[in-house]
Design an enzyme around this catalytic site. Sequence first.
Site, PDB file in Angstrom:
ATOM      1  CD  GLU A  57      -1.298  -2.373   2.063  1.00  0.00           C
ATOM      2  OE1 GLU A  57      -2.101  -3.109   2.658  1.00  0.00           O
ATOM      3  OE2 GLU A  57      -0.056  -2.557   2.054  1.00  0.00           O
ATOM      4  CB  THR A 314      13.850 -43.650   4.169  1.00  0.00           C
ATOM      5  OG1 THR A 314      14.264 -44.878   3.562  1.00  0.00           O
ATOM      6  CG2 THR A 314      13.407 -43.920   5.598  1.00  0.00           C
TER       7      THR A 314
END
Length: 378
Positions: A57, A314
């Site tokens: 903004e 794994t």
Amino acid sequence: MAVFSVFDHQMMSRAIQLARKGLYTTRPNPCVGCVIVKDDQILGEGYHQVAGQGHAEVNALQQLKDNGFSSEGATAYVTLEPCSHYGRTPPCALGLINANIARVVVAVKDANPQVAGKGIAMLEQAGIQVDVGLLEDEAFDVNLGFMKRMKTGMPWVTVKVAASIDGKTALSNGVSKWITGSAARSDVQRLRARHCALITGIETIIADDPQLNVRYEQLGSLKNTLSPSSIHQPIRVILDSKARMTANYQLFAITSPILLVTTVDYPEAVKAQFPAHVNVFIASKDLQNRVCLHSVLTHLGQTCNTVLIEAGATLAGSVIEHNLADELVLYQAAKLLGSAGRNMLQLPDYHKIEQAPKMLLKDKRNVGQDTRFVFRFN
């Protein structure tokens, strides 16, 4: 519920496009875009570029001012609820109020408890019309990690795998270079660059001696918009349950942060050899006396929005098995590596289809000669 026009949609789409420009540079802050409009004309636009600097903004208002326009009576389209608290920068909601903005359109409310509706309330108390929910899903997707971490304290977890059509990551003898092509490997570098942390296991370090960094020269077109200094290297997290790591591996030569996670501390003589950019975290154990993955992710969630798992079958499979993965990114090569090849994931022996992890395909596209799939876990 607010009714949004076609023009509203166009302006918020532009704001979301701007927000995405910060994907590689804003962390740990969210990516936010803002477009300020009056009489169907864009007066200024901006996005949050770097944490600690101007929010979207503020940057949009500054561009508006530089363009010689007045913000009085204008509409601001913002992808995330304007902040209402003082941090390293003043509240954006207050900036919009002081700019005499008449209407603010917000895509999605902020999950940060410091904001969480307070920014909208501040705007409404100042007499500003606030409409919420325009392109909410699209805006939410830009900040998946930030939103999850604010709500749960856990980062967004992506498991990345590169495999053949028959689901193998290497030949039976361990040879894996290269399954995918150069375009896919460059895409992986861009994927790494978007993440706060990268996790792998000690077995991968021992077998491959990887660097695990983002290689700027392999970022492709991204180099047109990002300089080497603007790249945030992810924290390289090594799971090393039995404290086997030594300082002889090449990842230590790169000075970006390394976190060694173990269940037992390293000998003082070994720790003395680790460079200054290495930290050790002693995690709790799971039932197999390995590092508890949940404790690691909770620890990383203190500062990290997103975590990328680049590991063997794994570890990658364990993250999925324990419902800790939010997303799976699969790079599939047009190769067949054979039945004896190494599987891409180690998962339980399911006896019912209903037991298998449930996923939704979110994206599929060609990357060079390979195909990239993005799946979301339910």
